[in-house]
Write a protein that holds these residues in place. Structure first.
Motif, PDB file in Angstrom:
ATOM      1  N   ILE A  91      29.606  26.916 -16.332  1.00  0.00           N
ATOM      2  CA  ILE A  91      28.681  26.951 -15.193  1.00  0.00           C
ATOM      3  C   ILE A  91      27.244  26.857 -15.689  1.00  0.00           C
ATOM      4  CG2 ILE A  91      27.785  28.420 -13.353  1.00  0.00           C
ATOM      5  CD1 ILE A  91      30.615  29.470 -12.971  1.00  0.00           C
ATOM      6  N   ARG A  92      26.948  27.568 -16.757  1.00  0.00           N
ATOM      7  CA  ARG A  92      25.586  27.533 -17.297  1.00  0.00           C
ATOM      8  C   ARG A  92      25.220  26.116 -17.751  1.00  0.00           C
ATOM      9  NH1 ARG A  92      22.594  32.005 -18.822  1.00  0.00           N
ATOM     10  NH2 ARG A  92      20.755  31.567 -20.090  1.00  0.00           N
ATOM     11  N   ARG A  93      26.160  25.450 -18.393  1.00  0.00           N
ATOM     12  CA  ARG A  93      25.901  24.071 -18.823  1.00  0.00           C
ATOM     13  C   ARG A  93      25.786  23.143 -17.619  1.00  0.00           C
ATOM     14  NH1 ARG A  93      28.593  19.375 -19.748  1.00  0.00           N
ATOM     15  NH2 ARG A  93      27.971  18.138 -21.568  1.00  0.00           N
ATOM     16  N   ASN A  94      26.600  23.388 -16.593  1.00  0.00           N
ATOM     17  CA  ASN A  94      26.589  22.529 -15.411  1.00  0.00           C
ATOM     18  C   ASN A  94      25.262  22.627 -14.664  1.00  0.00           C
ATOM     19  OD1 ASN A  94      28.143  20.842 -13.407  1.00  0.00           O
ATOM     20  ND2 ASN A  94      27.661  22.585 -12.105  1.00  0.00           N
ATOM     21  N   VAL A  95      24.756  23.848 -14.479  1.00  0.00           N
ATOM     22  CA  VAL A  95      23.497  23.995 -13.752  1.00  0.00           C
ATOM     23  C   VAL A  95      22.327  23.448 -14.581  1.00  0.00           C
ATOM     24  CG1 VAL A  95      24.315  25.945 -12.391  1.00  0.00           C
ATOM     25  CG2 VAL A  95      23.190  26.371 -14.576  1.00  0.00           C
ATOM     26  N   MET A  96      22.438  23.534 -15.913  1.00  0.00           N
ATOM     27  CA  MET A  96      21.394  22.925 -16.747  1.00  0.00           C
ATOM     28  C   MET A  96      21.371  21.412 -16.557  1.00  0.00           C
ATOM     29  SD  MET A  96      21.123  22.750 -20.905  1.00  0.00           S
ATOM     30  CE  MET A  96      22.512  21.601 -20.917  1.00  0.00           C
ATOM     31  N   ASP A  97      22.570  20.801 -16.485  1.00  0.00           N
ATOM     32  CA  ASP A  97      22.642  19.363 -16.266  1.00  0.00           C
ATOM     33  C   ASP A  97      22.100  18.994 -14.888  1.00  0.00           C
ATOM     34  OD1 ASP A  97      24.050  16.706 -17.284  1.00  0.00           O
ATOM     35  OD2 ASP A  97      24.587  16.950 -15.180  1.00  0.00           O
ATOM     36  N   THR A  98      22.428  19.790 -13.875  1.00  0.00           N
ATOM     37  CA  THR A  98      21.919  19.529 -12.526  1.00  0.00           C
ATOM     38  C   THR A  98      20.397  19.659 -12.483  1.00  0.00           C
ATOM     39  OG1 THR A  98      23.986  20.376 -11.592  1.00  0.00           O
ATOM     40  CG2 THR A  98      22.112  20.193 -10.113  1.00  0.00           C
ATOM     41  N   ARG A  99      19.864  20.651 -13.174  1.00  0.00           N
ATOM     42  CA  ARG A  99      18.410  20.815 -13.224  1.00  0.00           C
ATOM     43  C   ARG A  99      17.733  19.578 -13.809  1.00  0.00           C
ATOM     44  NH1 ARG A  99      18.233  24.973 -16.257  1.00  0.00           N
ATOM     45  NH2 ARG A  99      17.793  26.631 -14.753  1.00  0.00           N
ATOM     46  N   ARG A 100      18.320  19.042 -14.871  1.00  0.00           N
ATOM     47  CA  ARG A 100      17.735  17.850 -15.496  1.00  0.00           C
ATOM     48  C   ARG A 100      17.775  16.653 -14.549  1.00  0.00           C
ATOM     49  NH1 ARG A 100      20.300  16.278 -20.868  1.00  0.00           N
ATOM     50  NH2 ARG A 100      18.558  14.823 -20.788  1.00  0.00           N
ATOM     51  N   ALA A 101      18.883  16.489 -13.828  1.00  0.00           N
ATOM     52  CA  ALA A 101      19.009  15.353 -12.909  1.00  0.00           C
ATOM     53  C   ALA A 101      18.001  15.450 -11.768  1.00  0.00           C
ATOM     54  CB  ALA A 101      20.433  15.281 -12.370  1.00  0.00           C
ATOM     55  N   VAL A 102      17.880  16.649 -11.176  1.00  0.00           N
ATOM     56  CA  VAL A 102      16.933  16.824 -10.069  1.00  0.00           C
ATOM     57  C   VAL A 102      15.497  16.644 -10.569  1.00  0.00           C
ATOM     58  CG1 VAL A 102      16.069  18.445  -8.343  1.00  0.00           C
ATOM     59  CG2 VAL A 102      18.521  18.311  -8.804  1.00  0.00           C
ATOM     60  N   SER A 103      15.203  17.149 -11.751  1.00  0.00           N
ATOM     61  CA  SER A 103      13.851  16.976 -12.314  1.00  0.00           C
ATOM     62  C   SER A 103      13.533  15.504 -12.535  1.00  0.00           C
ATOM     63  CB  SER A 103      13.734  17.758 -13.620  1.00  0.00           C
ATOM     64  OG  SER A 103      13.917  19.142 -13.414  1.00  0.00           O
ATOM     65  N   PHE A 104      14.540  14.749 -12.975  1.00  0.00           N
ATOM     66  CA  PHE A 104      14.324  13.318 -13.159  1.00  0.00           C
ATOM     67  C   PHE A 104      13.992  12.642 -11.829  1.00  0.00           C
ATOM     68  CE2 PHE A 104      16.248   9.071 -12.807  1.00  0.00           C
ATOM     69  CZ  PHE A 104      15.471   8.381 -13.731  1.00  0.00           C
ATOM     70  N   MET A 105      14.711  13.007 -10.762  1.00  0.00           N
ATOM     71  CA  MET A 105      14.433  12.410  -9.455  1.00  0.00           C
ATOM     72  C   MET A 105      13.027  12.756  -8.989  1.00  0.00           C
ATOM     73  SD  MET A 105      18.045  13.008  -7.425  1.00  0.00           S
ATOM     74  CE  MET A 105      17.447  12.123  -5.986  1.00  0.00           C
ATOM     75  N   MET A 106      12.556  13.956  -9.277  1.00  0.00           N
ATOM     76  CA  MET A 106      11.209  14.344  -8.874  1.00  0.00           C
ATOM     77  C   MET A 106      10.158  13.591  -9.685  1.00  0.00           C
ATOM     78  SD  MET A 106      11.865  18.467  -8.495  1.00  0.00           S
ATOM     79  CE  MET A 106      10.197  18.817  -7.930  1.00  0.00           C
ATOM     80  N   ARG A 107      10.418  13.406 -10.982  1.00  0.00           N
ATOM     81  CA  ARG A 107       9.436  12.695 -11.816  1.00  0.00           C
ATOM     82  C   ARG A 107       9.371  11.203 -11.510  1.00  0.00           C
ATOM     83  NH1 ARG A 107      12.110  15.573 -15.842  1.00  0.00           N
ATOM     84  NH2 ARG A 107      13.018  13.614 -16.573  1.00  0.00           N
ATOM     85  N   SER A 108      10.495  10.641 -11.058  1.00  0.00           N
ATOM     86  CA  SER A 108      10.527   9.199 -10.801  1.00  0.00           C
ATOM     87  C   SER A 108       9.813   8.803  -9.520  1.00  0.00           C
ATOM     88  CB  SER A 108      11.983   8.723 -10.729  1.00  0.00           C
ATOM     89  OG  SER A 108      12.671   9.354  -9.666  1.00  0.00           O
ATOM     90  N   LYS A 109       9.378   9.791  -8.730  1.00  0.00           N
ATOM     91  CA  LYS A 109       8.604   9.547  -7.504  1.00  0.00           C
ATOM     92  C   LYS A 109       9.374   8.708  -6.483  1.00  0.00           C
ATOM     93  CE  LYS A 109       4.189   9.802  -9.950  1.00  0.00           C
ATOM     94  NZ  LYS A 109       2.900   9.141 -10.259  1.00  0.00           N
ATOM     95  N   MET A 110      10.682   8.867  -6.452  1.00  0.00           N
ATOM     96  CA  MET A 110      11.484   8.152  -5.465  1.00  0.00           C
ATOM     97  C   MET A 110      11.645   8.940  -4.169  1.00  0.00           C
ATOM     98  SD  MET A 110      15.425   8.739  -6.729  1.00  0.00           S
ATOM     99  CE  MET A 110      15.178   8.035  -8.336  1.00  0.00           C
TER     100      MET A 110
END
Length: 328
Positions: A199-218
């Motif tokens: 679970i800890r690894r899964n939420v870390m991966d989700t955090r990275r994906a959401v952060s990428f979407m925020m940085r990409s300005k989409m």
């Protein structure tokens, strides 16, 4: 298996596609491919002009290559989703391709997801989208809701671990822990620790994906705020996983301590027995080695006297140990 999802009256509807002609009849916002065949990939390429990468679901892909945007407007995200199976809990790699090229038919883009097996989070989102009108508006919203559901699913799984550890804790803290029970407890603790780590690894991966979407300005303003809320929810899960790690370590130490106590009880029995048998051994040695002739030839009571003395010499230490409470 090829499934498409369309919006109608604010609700998400699912259609299973079995031919290229069926695919051409719909205008979906989400195309889901579960263990896609070569023919289904060909349909997607022919109708949408999308070529699915051969390494889309590879597990050994470099972490730095899991989030990127193509010049043609495609955004590629590879993320892991939790599957808490009772026998073999694991994560499933899902490749997302967000096509944001606007045309007359797909002005809001299409989200493509490719994975090898069914993902519980996908089922959860489909159920919610059917029951809640207006939950999803476009393809980017689908992706955000998937990550939101993933974080909530991880939270539900953590709650289940809390309940299971409570049962384990009641067994351990009862004080009567046998070796068989300790083995069961250690097995349960190991399973929960493994799930907590996933679970800890899964939420870390989700955090990275959401952060990428925020940085990409989409994302638009509302979606950006929703992404920030998802990150806050994920941050709140970190303290829970840390607490569970501490609780698991405590239960592990307590269980190992009870195992050591049980082993010490066994060693204690041998220690008491060896000390209690020292005087009879000494008497037997003296009786058998310090006579010129065999005593029973000169004294008929020699054997009964020696045996009685040996028994008495063994009972006296046992009585003393019992009085001191060392035999409990």
């Amino acid at each position: 298996m090829l499934n498409i999802f369309t919006l109608a009256n604010g609700r998400l509807f699912q259609e299973e596609i079995e031919s290229l002609e069926e695919l051409a009849r719909f205008q979906p916002i989400w195309v889901d491919l579960e263990s896609p065949t070569v023919e289904e990939k060909r349909w997607v390429k022919q109708h949408y002009g999308l070529s699915i990468p051969e390494d889309a679901m590879d597990e050994d892909i470099e972490e730095s290559a899991r989030f990127y945007a193509e010049d043609n407007g495609e955004t590629h995200i590879r993320s892991d989703f939790l599957v808490p199976d009772d026998d073999t809990p694991h994560t499933v790699r899902v490749a997302f391709i967000l096509n944001l090229i606007n045309d007359g038919l797909r002005s809001k883009g299409v989200l493509f997801s490719i994975h090898d097996e069914d993902v519980p989070v996908f089922r959860l989102l489909r159920m919610r989208a059917r029951r809640a009108p207006g939950l999803i508006e476009d393809a980017k919203e689908v992706l955000l809701k998937l990550f939101d559901a993933d974080a909530e699913y991880s939270a539900d799984t953590l709650e289940g671990i809390y309940d299971e550890l409570e049962k384990v804790s009641n067994k351990v803290l009862s004080g009567d822990v046998t070796d068989a029970m300790a083995g069961e407890v250690l097995g349960a603790i190991a399973r929960h620790e493994d799930m907590n780590g996933r679970i800890r690894r899964n939420v870390m991966d989700t955090r990275r994906a959401v952060s990428f979407m925020m940085r990409s300005k989409m994302l638009n303003g509302a979606q950006f705020e929703e992404a920030r809320q998802i990150l806050r929810d994920i941050d709140s899960l970190d303290s829970h996983t840390a607490f569970l790690f501490d609780k698991i370590n405590f239960l592990m130490d307590a269980t190992v301590g009870f195992i050591n106590i049980n082993q010490n009880k066994i060693i204690k029995i041998f220690s008491v027995a060896s000390v209690a048998l020292l005087p009879p051994t000494l008497i037997a040695s003296l009786y058998g080695m310090n006579f010129k002739y065999m005593p029973e030839l000169d004294w008929s009571l020699g054997y009964p006297y020696a045996l009685a003395l040996m028994v008495a010499s063994a009972l006296v230490p046992m009585w003393y140990f019992r009085k001191r409470g060392w035999l409990k």
